[in-house]
Design an enzyme around this catalytic site. Structure first.
Site, PDB file in Angstrom:
ATOM      1  N   ASP A  51       0.838  -1.208   0.000  1.00 43.14           N
ATOM      2  CA  ASP A  51       0.000   0.000   0.000  1.00 43.14           C
ATOM      3  C   ASP A  51       0.870   1.254   0.000  1.00 43.14           C
ATOM      4  O   ASP A  51       1.577   1.535   0.964  1.00 43.14           O
ATOM      5  CB  ASP A  51      -0.906   0.016   1.234  1.00 43.14           C
ATOM      6  CG  ASP A  51      -1.786   1.268   1.233  1.00 43.14           C
ATOM      7  OD1 ASP A  51      -2.654   1.382   0.346  1.00 43.14           O
ATOM      8  OD2 ASP A  51      -1.576   2.155   2.089  1.00 43.14           O
ATOM      9  N   TYR A  56       2.746  10.034  -0.010  1.00 41.35           N
ATOM     10  CA  TYR A  56       3.776   9.522   0.899  1.00 41.35           C
ATOM     11  C   TYR A  56       5.156   9.962   0.406  1.00 41.35           C
ATOM     12  O   TYR A  56       5.677   9.440  -0.585  1.00 41.35           O
ATOM     13  CB  TYR A  56       3.723   8.000   1.025  1.00 41.35           C
ATOM     14  CG  TYR A  56       2.431   7.459   1.619  1.00 41.35           C
ATOM     15  CD1 TYR A  56       1.610   8.267   2.402  1.00 41.35           C
ATOM     16  CD2 TYR A  56       2.029   6.154   1.416  1.00 41.35           C
ATOM     17  CE1 TYR A  56       0.431   7.780   2.945  1.00 41.35           C
ATOM     18  CE2 TYR A  56       0.850   5.659   1.961  1.00 41.35           C
ATOM     19  CZ  TYR A  56       0.047   6.484   2.724  1.00 41.35           C
ATOM     20  OH  TYR A  56      -1.124   6.006   3.265  1.00 41.35           O
ATOM     21  N   GLN A 167     -10.249   1.253   2.799  1.00 46.01           N
ATOM     22  CA  GLN A 167      -9.109   1.342   3.724  1.00 46.01           C
ATOM     23  C   GLN A 167      -9.485   2.318   4.832  1.00 46.01           C
ATOM     24  O   GLN A 167      -9.841   3.464   4.567  1.00 46.01           O
ATOM     25  CB  GLN A 167      -7.863   1.830   2.970  1.00 46.01           C
ATOM     26  CG  GLN A 167      -6.632   1.755   3.827  1.00 46.01           C
ATOM     27  CD  GLN A 167      -5.346   2.141   3.099  1.00 46.01           C
ATOM     28  OE1 GLN A 167      -4.571   2.916   3.628  1.00 46.01           O
ATOM     29  NE2 GLN A 167      -5.127   1.602   1.910  1.00 46.01           N
ATOM     30  N   TYR A 195      -5.756   0.142   8.270  1.00 45.16           N
ATOM     31  CA  TYR A 195      -4.510   0.927   8.337  1.00 45.16           C
ATOM     32  C   TYR A 195      -4.180   1.291   9.779  1.00 45.16           C
ATOM     33  O   TYR A 195      -5.042   1.221  10.653  1.00 45.16           O
ATOM     34  CB  TYR A 195      -4.541   2.121   7.372  1.00 45.16           C
ATOM     35  CG  TYR A 195      -5.284   3.393   7.728  1.00 45.16           C
ATOM     36  CD1 TYR A 195      -4.936   4.183   8.820  1.00 45.16           C
ATOM     37  CD2 TYR A 195      -6.285   3.885   6.892  1.00 45.16           C
ATOM     38  CE1 TYR A 195      -5.580   5.374   9.092  1.00 45.16           C
ATOM     39  CE2 TYR A 195      -6.935   5.081   7.145  1.00 45.16           C
ATOM     40  CZ  TYR A 195      -6.571   5.830   8.252  1.00 45.16           C
ATOM     41  OH  TYR A 195      -7.204   7.018   8.519  1.00 45.16           O
ATOM     42  N   LEU A 198      -1.287  -1.321  14.059  1.00 42.92           N
ATOM     43  CA  LEU A 198      -0.602  -1.457  15.354  1.00 42.92           C
ATOM     44  C   LEU A 198      -0.749  -0.179  16.174  1.00 42.92           C
ATOM     45  O   LEU A 198       0.075   0.106  17.045  1.00 42.92           O
ATOM     46  CB  LEU A 198       0.879  -1.799  15.122  1.00 42.92           C
ATOM     47  CG  LEU A 198       1.112  -3.168  14.474  1.00 42.92           C
ATOM     48  CD1 LEU A 198       2.564  -3.354  14.069  1.00 42.92           C
ATOM     49  CD2 LEU A 198       0.677  -4.292  15.419  1.00 42.92           C
ATOM     50  N   ARG A 200      -0.114   2.690  15.458  1.00 46.37           N
ATOM     51  CA  ARG A 200       1.115   3.466  15.204  1.00 46.37           C
ATOM     52  C   ARG A 200       2.230   3.122  16.187  1.00 46.37           C
ATOM     53  O   ARG A 200       2.905   4.016  16.695  1.00 46.37           O
ATOM     54  CB  ARG A 200       0.812   4.958  15.230  1.00 46.37           C
ATOM     55  CG  ARG A 200      -0.223   5.340  14.184  1.00 46.37           C
ATOM     56  CD  ARG A 200      -0.453   6.805  14.042  1.00 46.37           C
ATOM     57  NE  ARG A 200      -1.310   7.016  12.899  1.00 46.37           N
ATOM     58  CZ  ARG A 200      -2.584   7.355  12.959  1.00 46.37           C
ATOM     59  NH1 ARG A 200      -3.156   7.542  14.121  1.00 46.37           N
ATOM     60  NH2 ARG A 200      -3.285   7.528  11.867  1.00 46.37           N
TER      61      ARG A 200
HETATM   62  N1  NAP Z   1      -5.449   5.756   4.109  1.00 43.09           N
HETATM   63  C1  NAP Z   1      -4.959   6.544   5.042  1.00 43.09           C
HETATM   64  O1  NAP Z   1      -5.405   7.687   5.248  1.00 43.09           O
HETATM   65  C2  NAP Z   1      -3.829   6.028   5.897  1.00 43.09           C
HETATM   66  C3  NAP Z   1      -3.485   6.691   7.084  1.00 43.09           C
HETATM   67  C4  NAP Z   1      -2.452   6.159   7.872  1.00 43.09           C
HETATM   68  C5  NAP Z   1      -1.789   4.999   7.454  1.00 43.09           C
HETATM   69  N2  NAP Z   1      -2.143   4.393   6.277  1.00 43.09           N
HETATM   70  C6  NAP Z   1      -1.453   3.153   5.797  1.00 43.09           C
HETATM   71  O2  NAP Z   1      -1.255   2.263   6.880  1.00 43.09           O
HETATM   72  C7  NAP Z   1       0.130   1.947   6.996  1.00 43.09           C
HETATM   73  C8  NAP Z   1       0.519   1.663   8.438  1.00 43.09           C
HETATM   74  O3  NAP Z   1       0.077   2.695   9.279  1.00 43.09           O
HETATM   75  P1  NAP Z   1       0.969   3.472  10.347  1.00 43.09           P
HETATM   76  O4  NAP Z   1       2.381   3.517   9.930  1.00 43.09           O
HETATM   77  O5  NAP Z   1       0.231   4.740  10.617  1.00 43.09           O
HETATM   78  O6  NAP Z   1       0.807   2.620  11.687  1.00 43.09           O
HETATM   79  P2  NAP Z   1       1.194   1.161  12.190  1.00 43.09           P
HETATM   80  O7  NAP Z   1       1.539   0.248  11.078  1.00 43.09           O
HETATM   81  O8  NAP Z   1       0.103   0.791  13.117  1.00 43.09           O
HETATM   82  O9  NAP Z   1       2.473   1.437  13.099  1.00 43.09           O
HETATM   83  C9  NAP Z   1       3.739   1.713  12.585  1.00 43.09           C
HETATM   84  C10 NAP Z   1       4.660   1.851  13.787  1.00 43.09           C
HETATM   85  O10 NAP Z   1       4.692   0.620  14.491  1.00 43.09           O
HETATM   86  C11 NAP Z   1       6.035   0.152  14.637  1.00 43.09           C
HETATM   87  N3  NAP Z   1       5.998  -1.307  14.453  1.00 43.09           N
HETATM   88  C12 NAP Z   1       5.860  -2.001  13.307  1.00 43.09           C
HETATM   89  N4  NAP Z   1       5.852  -3.319  13.534  1.00 43.09           N
HETATM   90  C13 NAP Z   1       5.991  -3.463  14.877  1.00 43.09           C
HETATM   91  C14 NAP Z   1       6.049  -4.587  15.733  1.00 43.09           C
HETATM   92  N5  NAP Z   1       5.965  -5.842  15.272  1.00 43.09           N
HETATM   93  N6  NAP Z   1       6.192  -4.356  17.066  1.00 43.09           N
HETATM   94  C15 NAP Z   1       6.287  -3.102  17.560  1.00 43.09           C
HETATM   95  N7  NAP Z   1       6.235  -1.995  16.791  1.00 43.09           N
HETATM   96  C16 NAP Z   1       6.075  -2.177  15.462  1.00 43.09           C
HETATM   97  C17 NAP Z   1       6.825   0.844  13.567  1.00 43.09           C
HETATM   98  O11 NAP Z   1       8.154   1.083  13.987  1.00 43.09           O
HETATM   99  P3  NAP Z   1       9.398   0.494  13.147  1.00 43.09           P
HETATM  100  O12 NAP Z   1       9.335   1.108  11.782  1.00 43.09           O
HETATM  101  O13 NAP Z   1      10.575   0.952  13.934  1.00 43.09           O
HETATM  102  O14 NAP Z   1       9.231  -0.981  13.127  1.00 43.09           O
HETATM  103  C18 NAP Z   1       6.080   2.186  13.434  1.00 43.09           C
HETATM  104  O15 NAP Z   1       6.548   3.107  14.408  1.00 43.09           O
HETATM  105  C19 NAP Z   1       0.835   3.154   6.376  1.00 43.09           C
HETATM  106  O16 NAP Z   1       2.142   2.863   5.970  1.00 43.09           O
HETATM  107  C20 NAP Z   1      -0.079   3.445   5.210  1.00 43.09           C
HETATM  108  O17 NAP Z   1       0.193   2.547   4.147  1.00 43.09           O
HETATM  109  C21 NAP Z   1      -3.155   4.881   5.514  1.00 43.09           C
END
Ligand code: NAP
Length: 376
Positions: A51, A56, A167, A195, A198, A200
């Site tokens: 995704d 981004y 999403q 999305y 975790l 964040r």
């Molecule tokens: N459509 C929308 O409006 C929208 C909005 C927000 C997000 N998104 C999508 O959703 C994706 C993910 O969302 P997100 O980055 O906001 O939140 P997330 O995936 O819930 O959390 C990411 C955070 O969690 C940490 N993490 C990852 N795996 C882990 C694990 N196994 N244990 C502990 N910590 C862990 C990462 O750190 P490290 O990198 O250090 O592992 C990072 O700080 C985005 O990349 C995007 O593609 C879409």
């Protein structure tokens, strides 16, 4: 890796995909080569749903993804989006063309509307996306951050086929999707792409909820993050797109699909991690910190919308008055006892204040979690 159908299509996607908001705010960037390597590692572990979005890193993520998939294009489902606020038909055309250019691909598997845009009729945007499908440039259409009413409108506007995915934020802190969107999508055969699965990096809402995950994780030789992801994708039609810049955590996330949670454990997580939803007087909420710039501090400023926010707080207030609440407001306890800081949803906060003249208490999710040190 568990595979799930993408909507009603013949394509199947990995239940755990890769969220690739590389270069977005709060997402660590790191070295370009590492970003490419991480995505390729994720693909080799079965996380083949990718995704990305033009927004981004202002195209950076799509370029990295393009390089990572160059020789494995057929193995992945490439999902990207339109730029928020750029949903006029000519902008849809341009956005898709730019995404193809940046990724070096000749087709986008799933093109999603990133955010609804009240300035442009949805039918115009959807119509333009439908034309891209007819031309074979886009395979399938999805939406993101849509309310139920907007999702229904989008489905009606599509001349042929259907909306294949929605999403939305879905994690153990924010489970609002379970109220209406999830049952609707399950019934309609629309994939829900969770999305920020975790929360964040916070995994769940505070120590009590985390303790439940830890106990269950221990029984499976797993981590709380793995249990949280497995819980999400145990729901029919739900896939999750965690983001990680760390190879160890990427492996951890991929392996979450292998954990066999029992029905009892799934039920225990669902009931123990209930959302902490409360109603709060709007004047107990601090909408912005002192040092923040480009924010509205008074309702008059929000009404005037001198910063040119789109949709404006007033436009959003009309939606709220009509009963639409896109995402819950989230607050964290403030340093000042009895007050709370708005963690997210500032525009919607002012829209709520405008809609009800500051008199109606605001529904909020109370965030008691804190980031573990390694991801701060
Ligand atoms: N459509 C929308 O409006 C929208 C909005 C927000 C997000 N998104 C999508 O959703 C994706 C993910 O969302 P997100 O980055 O906001 O939140 P997330 O995936 O819930 O959390 C990411 C955070 O969690 C940490 N993490 C990852 N795996 C882990 C694990 N196994 N244990 C502990 N910590 C862990 C990462 O750190 P490290 O990198 O250090 O592992 C990072 O700080 C985005 O990349 C995007 O593609 C879409």
């Amino acid at each position: 890796m568990i595979q799930k159908a993408l909507g009603q299509t013949a394509i199947s996607v990995s239940a755990i995909g890769q969220g690739l908001s590389i270069g977005s705010y709060k997402t660590r960037v790191g070295r370009y080569e590492d970003q490419v390597d991480n995505i390729r590692l994720g693909i080799s572990l079965g996380m083949t749903l990718l995704d990305t979005a033009p927004v981004y890193g202002d195209g950076h993520s799509e370029r990295v993804v393009g390089q990572a998939v160059a020789d494995v294009r057929q193995e992945v489902c490439l999902a990207t989006k339109l730029r928020p606020g750029k949903t006029r038909p000519e902008e849809v055309e341009a956005s898709a063309a730019e995404s193809l250019e940046r990724t070096g691909c000749d087709v986008i598997d799933l093109l999603q509307i990133h955010w609804p845009n009240p300035d442009v009729p949805l039918a115009d945007t959807i119509g333009a996306m439908g034309s891209l499908v007819e031309r074979g440039v886009v395979e399938h259409i999805g939406v993101s951050n849509f309310s139920l009413a907007e999702l229904e409108e989008a489905r009606e506007a599509l001349p042929t086929g259907d909306i294949q995915s929605l999403q939305v934020e879905y994690n153990l802190f924010d489970r609002g999707v379970e109220d209406d969107l999830l049952p609707y999508c399950q019934e309609a055969g629309i994939t829900v792409m969770a999305y920020s699965p975790l929360h964040r990096g916070r995994i769940a809402n505070g120590p009590d909820h985390l303790a439940v995950l830890e106990t269950i994780a221990e029984a499976h030789g797993a981590t709380p993050a793995q249990v949280a992801l497995r819980w999400l994708v145990s729901h029919e039609g739900v896939v999750a797109i965690p983001n990680s810049t760390n190879p160890t955590r990427l492996k951890e996330n991929a392996r979450s699909a292998d954990i066999a949670l029992t029905d009892g454990e799934i039920e225990r997580i669902s009931s123990a991690c209930a959302p902490k939803s409360v109603e709060m007087d709007t004047d107990r909420i601090r909408p912005a910190r002192e040092d923040e710039e480009k924010v509205y501090r008074t309702v008059d400023q929000a009404r005037e919308n001198a910063l040119g926010m789109s949709p404006s707080p007033t436009q959003l207030s009309e939606q709220i008055k009509g009963g639409e609440m896109l995402k819950p407001f989230r607050v964290t306890p403030s340093q000042e006892p009895g007050y709370y800081d708005l963690a997210e949803g500032r525009l919607r906060y002012w829209a709520w204040v405008i809609a009800f003249d500051g008199k109606r208490p605001i529904p909020v999710l109370l965030d008691e979690s804190s980031l573990p040190e390694e991801v701060v």
